[in-house]
Motif scaffolding. Structure first.
Motif, PDB file in Angstrom:
ATOM      1  N   GLU A   1      -8.885  -9.877   2.806  1.00 13.84           N
ATOM      2  CA  GLU A   1      -8.451 -11.015   3.615  1.00 13.84           C
ATOM      3  C   GLU A   1      -9.386 -11.259   4.787  1.00 13.84           C
ATOM      4  N   ALA A   2     -10.068 -10.204   5.264  1.00 17.08           N
ATOM      5  CA  ALA A   2     -11.010 -10.345   6.374  1.00 17.08           C
ATOM      6  C   ALA A   2     -12.394 -10.789   5.899  1.00 17.08           C
ATOM      7  N   GLY A   3     -12.575 -10.957   4.584  1.00 20.66           N
ATOM      8  CA  GLY A   3     -13.838 -11.463   4.066  1.00 20.66           C
ATOM      9  C   GLY A   3     -14.771 -10.421   3.501  1.00 20.66           C
ATOM     10  N   ASP A   4     -14.352  -9.179   3.371  1.00 21.93           N
ATOM     11  CA  ASP A   4     -15.216  -8.124   2.820  1.00 21.93           C
ATOM     12  C   ASP A   4     -15.200  -8.234   1.294  1.00 21.93           C
ATOM     13  N   PRO A   5     -16.353  -8.510   0.654  1.00 21.79           N
ATOM     14  CA  PRO A   5     -16.382  -8.738  -0.795  1.00 21.79           C
ATOM     15  C   PRO A   5     -16.575  -7.468  -1.623  1.00 21.79           C
ATOM     16  N   ASP A   6     -16.565  -6.293  -1.011  1.00 21.16           N
ATOM     17  CA  ASP A   6     -16.822  -5.033  -1.733  1.00 21.16           C
ATOM     18  C   ASP A   6     -15.854  -4.899  -2.913  1.00 21.16           C
ATOM     19  N   THR A   7     -16.431  -4.634  -4.074  1.00 21.95           N
ATOM     20  CA  THR A   7     -15.603  -4.538  -5.287  1.00 21.95           C
ATOM     21  C   THR A   7     -14.619  -3.371  -5.241  1.00 21.95           C
ATOM     22  N   ARG A   8     -14.899  -2.387  -4.402  1.00 20.33           N
ATOM     23  CA  ARG A   8     -13.984  -1.248  -4.305  1.00 20.33           C
ATOM     24  C   ARG A   8     -12.605  -1.703  -3.815  1.00 20.33           C
ATOM     25  N   HIS A   9     -12.617  -2.686  -2.941  1.00 19.58           N
ATOM     26  CA  HIS A   9     -11.343  -3.181  -2.420  1.00 19.58           C
ATOM     27  C   HIS A   9     -10.527  -3.854  -3.529  1.00 19.58           C
ATOM     28  N   TYR A  10     -11.208  -4.641  -4.364  1.00 22.10           N
ATOM     29  CA  TYR A  10     -10.515  -5.311  -5.464  1.00 22.10           C
ATOM     30  C   TYR A  10      -9.989  -4.287  -6.475  1.00 22.10           C
ATOM     31  N   ASP A  11     -10.776  -3.215  -6.699  1.00 18.12           N
ATOM     32  CA  ASP A  11     -10.306  -2.153  -7.606  1.00 18.12           C
ATOM     33  C   ASP A  11      -9.077  -1.461  -7.037  1.00 18.12           C
ATOM     34  N   ALA A  12      -9.068  -1.269  -5.719  1.00 16.90           N
ATOM     35  CA  ALA A  12      -7.936  -0.589  -5.084  1.00 16.90           C
ATOM     36  C   ALA A  12      -6.668  -1.437  -5.155  1.00 16.90           C
ATOM     37  N   VAL A  13      -6.823  -2.761  -5.023  1.00 18.66           N
ATOM     38  CA  VAL A  13      -5.656  -3.643  -5.066  1.00 18.66           C
ATOM     39  C   VAL A  13      -5.163  -3.831  -6.490  1.00 18.66           C
ATOM     40  N   GLY A  14      -6.110  -3.980  -7.432  1.00 17.27           N
ATOM     41  CA  GLY A  14      -5.705  -4.210  -8.819  1.00 17.27           C
ATOM     42  C   GLY A  14      -4.878  -5.469  -8.942  1.00 17.27           C
ATOM     43  N   ASP A  15      -3.702  -5.339  -9.549  1.00 19.06           N
ATOM     44  CA  ASP A  15      -2.793  -6.483  -9.684  1.00 19.06           C
ATOM     45  C   ASP A  15      -1.701  -6.487  -8.605  1.00 19.06           C
ATOM     46  N   ASP A  16      -1.819  -5.566  -7.651  1.00 18.97           N
ATOM     47  CA  ASP A  16      -0.743  -5.385  -6.680  1.00 18.97           C
ATOM     48  C   ASP A  16      -0.986  -6.217  -5.419  1.00 18.97           C
ATOM     49  N   TRP A  17      -1.145  -7.524  -5.574  1.00 12.38           N
ATOM     50  CA  TRP A  17      -1.436  -8.393  -4.428  1.00 12.38           C
ATOM     51  C   TRP A  17      -0.223  -8.593  -3.523  1.00 12.38           C
ATOM     52  N   ASP A  18       0.969  -8.359  -4.047  1.00 14.17           N
ATOM     53  CA  ASP A  18       2.178  -8.548  -3.230  1.00 14.17           C
ATOM     54  C   ASP A  18       2.742  -7.218  -2.734  1.00 14.17           C
ATOM     55  N   VAL A  19       1.854  -6.216  -2.580  1.00  8.82           N
ATOM     56  CA  VAL A  19       2.304  -4.872  -2.217  1.00  8.82           C
ATOM     57  C   VAL A  19       3.101  -4.859  -0.917  1.00  8.82           C
ATOM     58  N   GLU A  20       2.658  -5.620   0.075  1.00  3.83           N
ATOM     59  CA  GLU A  20       3.367  -5.612   1.354  1.00  3.83           C
ATOM     60  C   GLU A  20       4.737  -6.256   1.231  1.00  3.83           C
ATOM     61  N   GLU A  21       4.824  -7.328   0.469  1.00  5.04           N
ATOM     62  CA  GLU A  21       6.100  -7.997   0.272  1.00  5.04           C
ATOM     63  C   GLU A  21       7.073  -7.088  -0.486  1.00  5.04           C
ATOM     64  N   ARG A  22       6.556  -6.409  -1.493  1.00  2.00           N
ATOM     65  CA  ARG A  22       7.414  -5.488  -2.260  1.00  2.00           C
ATOM     66  C   ARG A  22       7.870  -4.322  -1.394  1.00  2.00           C
ATOM     67  N   ALA A  23       6.942  -3.780  -0.599  1.00  2.00           N
ATOM     68  CA  ALA A  23       7.297  -2.658   0.274  1.00  2.00           C
ATOM     69  C   ALA A  23       8.357  -3.074   1.280  1.00  2.00           C
ATOM     70  N   ARG A  24       8.158  -4.244   1.884  1.00  2.00           N
ATOM     71  CA  ARG A  24       9.113  -4.733   2.871  1.00  2.00           C
ATOM     72  C   ARG A  24      10.482  -4.997   2.232  1.00  2.00           C
ATOM     73  N   ALA A  25      10.467  -5.587   1.041  1.00  2.00           N
ATOM     74  CA  ALA A  25      11.719  -5.896   0.364  1.00  2.00           C
ATOM     75  C   ALA A  25      12.461  -4.614  -0.022  1.00  2.00           C
ATOM     76  N   THR A  26      11.719  -3.593  -0.439  1.00  2.00           N
ATOM     77  CA  THR A  26      12.344  -2.327  -0.819  1.00  2.00           C
ATOM     78  C   THR A  26      12.960  -1.644   0.390  1.00  2.00           C
ATOM     79  N   LEU A  27      12.240  -1.651   1.513  1.00  2.00           N
ATOM     80  CA  LEU A  27      12.778  -1.067   2.738  1.00  2.00           C
ATOM     81  C   LEU A  27      14.034  -1.809   3.185  1.00  2.00           C
ATOM     82  N   ASP A  28      13.975  -3.125   3.128  1.00  2.00           N
ATOM     83  CA  ASP A  28      15.134  -3.926   3.535  1.00  2.00           C
ATOM     84  C   ASP A  28      16.332  -3.659   2.632  1.00  2.00           C
ATOM     85  N   ARG A  29      16.052  -3.524   1.342  1.00  2.00           N
ATOM     86  CA  ARG A  29      17.117  -3.278   0.371  1.00  2.00           C
ATOM     87  C   ARG A  29      17.858  -1.978   0.669  1.00  2.00           C
TER      88      ARG A  29
END
Length: 536
Positions: free
Chosen positions: A103-131
């Motif tokens: 999100e800050a503009g760093d194009p390093d492929t390692r970041h994309y590998d780390a995220v994978g398909d989990d782009w909504d990780v923060e939303e899921r984490a927040r929703a799980t905590l709230d639940r």
């Protein structure tokens, strides 16, 4: 009930021994399929050990354990590293940092590998905590100020985020307040995978699909929830007790028949001897009659003896079918408190997090201390016990008191149960200590078992024994979630024992049936301060 046909967890010829040679399992076979399974059993039956074997945290002495898919385990007595950030405890910190870098503009492929398909990780984490009711937790904060209940919920949130195929929960309601328990019940009720729950919480066990009763190293299956299990077991017990009564009557009848048979044969032998003398029969005839009589006597006595042995075997089998769940017996001498005597006084006592408490307890009051997770109940009890210094105010405890802590960390793991108790009562003799320990189900070699090898429920009993057998005996008991690690039978017996206790009680617990059984005289809620509330 037969176990499920689709197997996700399979134990074959499972054996396990602790390093000191004490055995837990010997040839256990177990298959668990989809659905929610409540694993119950007496303290020390090996429930927590079995979950650790399934989770791969322990290695079997023999046999195999196989699980299908990813497995998550929520252990009993969970502790968190207080330096961890919340997102670390959830296992999503690396993914979040990679996402922020992108999100800050760093194009390093390692970041994309780390995220994978989990782009909504923060939303899921927040929703799980709230639940789970952890709405106040920020992902960037540390876990240092979490209560025991919040730590359990955070660990559960981490497991739910992983979406495991098999989820193992060991006493998950321990330390949870009433609202948190309700949220956990909802989570369990909506679970769609394989779940195995070890719990003494009857309400939680109402949400399972089947009960697995671990007893004497084997599992018996019962279909339905805990209420259905209780109904089935009650019917089985009634049948078993009726068979015992029938078998006992049969044994007595066979004993009478054997005695009657011997009496008749003795009379017959006496009659034959008298007849021979009266009639002056030749000796050869008298001897023949005697031998015939002896053979008949032996044959009949053999038949009756065999019938008596068979009746005794039926009685033994019937008695084995009747459950005899050993329960603790608590004897607290010299604990009575006069009605007007002050046993505890708190005058403007200030605790961490802005909590201020005023309280006076007189006589043998029975006080329930309730409040949400993190409200400070444990801190209050530890402050009263002198384990934590108050920031301000005065505390007076003019009678002997004992504190049973939530974490059960009073025992020296390198000492035996008996030696731990002796450390609290150095003036007591070995025979006296062993006699008293027998009331807590530590008999014979059990009293020599190292504290480090005890199960959660056994550790509770050993800690309770060490505190209550100390000299002088307590006239004020501080109990912090005392039912957390007890099986259902021991919770019932502890309730009965404490109901007969003549001293004052201050009990922090979320177990409402347990509290109601104690005959609570005052209910206090801790929420920034102490206030009296209506009975729950």
């Amino acid at each position: 009930m037969a176990h499920p046909t689709t197997t996700s967890v399979l134990c074959t010829d499972l054996g396990f021994e602790w390093p000191d040679g004490s055995g837990v399992f010997d040839g256990l076979h177990l298959a668990i399929g989809p659905g929610r399974t409540g694993l119950i059993g007496l303290n020390g039956a090996g429930k927590s050990t079995l979950l650790r074997l399934l989770a791969g945290e322990l290695t079997p002495t023999r046999g195999t354990v196989r699980t299908v898919g990813e497995l998550g385990h929520l252990p009993q007595g969970l502790t968190l590293d207080t330096t961890l950030r919340v997102d670390e405890a959830l296992g999503v910190r690396a993914t979040r940092e990679a996402l922020h870098a992108i999100e800050a503009g760093d194009p390093d492929t390692r970041h994309y590998d780390a995220v994978g398909d989990d782009w909504d990780v923060e939303e899921r984490a927040r929703a799980t905590l709230d639940r789970l009711g952890l709405t106040r937790l920020e992902l960037d904060r540390t876990t240092g100020e979490l209560s025991g209940g919040e730590a359990v919920l955070l660990r559960l949130a981490a497991l739910l985020l992983r979406r495991p195929d098999v989820l193992l929960l060991d006493e998950p309601t321990n330390n949870l307040d009433l609202a948190a328990r309700e949220r956990l019940y909802e989570t369990v009720a909506s679970w769609g995978g394989v779940m195995v729950i070890v719990s003494h919480d009857r309400e939680l066990l109402q949400h399972v699909d089947q009960i697995a009763d671990l007893r004497d190293g084997a599992v018996t299956w019962y279909g339905g929830n805990f209420a259905a299990y209780e109904h089935t077991v009650a019917a089985q017990q009634e049948t078993a007790e009726r068979l015992v009564r029938t078998a006992e009557a049969d044994v007595q009848r066979q004993k009478r028949d054997l005695v009657d048979s011997r009496t008749r044969q003795e009379r017959s032998a006496g009659y034959g001897k008298k007849r021979a003398v009266t009639r002056n029969d030749p000796k050869i005839f008298a001897g023949k009659f005697k031998r015939q009589n002896q053979e008949t006597t032996g044959r009949l006595q053999g038949i009756h003896t065999e019938r008596l042995d068979e009746a005794r075997q039926r009685l033994s089998a019937a008695e084995e079918a009747v459950r005899d769940d050993a329960e603790i017996r608590v004897d607290l001498p010299r604990t009575a408190v006069p009605a007007g005597r002050t046993v505890l006084s708190l005058d403007r006592v200030r605790l961490p997090y802005g909590v201020t408490a005023d309280l006076e307890v007189r006589g043998a009051e029975r006080i329930a201390l309730v409040g949400r997770n993190g409200s400070g109940k444990t801190t209050l009890l530890r402050t009263i016990a002198g384990e934590v210094a108050a920031q301000a105010g005065e505390i007076s405890t003019p009678v002997p008191l004992r504190h049973l802590p939530q974490r059960l960390d009073l025992l020296d793991d390198t000492l035996s149960v008996a030696d731990n108790v002796k450390a609290f009562a150095p003036g007591a003799g070995d025979n006296a200590i062993r006699a008293r320990l027998a009331r807590f189900l530590f008999r014979g070699a059990k009293a020599e078992q190292l504290a480090a090898t005890l199960s959660g429920g056994e550790r509770f009993r050993a800690t309770l024994a060490a505190l209550l057998l100390a000299d002088p005996p307590p006239q004020l008991l501080l109990l912090d979630e005392p039912t957390n690690n007890l099986d259902l039978a021991s919770v019932r017996q502890l309730t009965q024992a404490l109901a007969a206790y003549e001293g004052a009680l201050l009990v922090a617990s979320h177990d409402l049936p347990f509290l109601r059984g104690l005959g609570i005289t005052r209910w206090l809620e801790l929420d920034g301060g102490l206030r009296t509330v209506e009975p729950m």
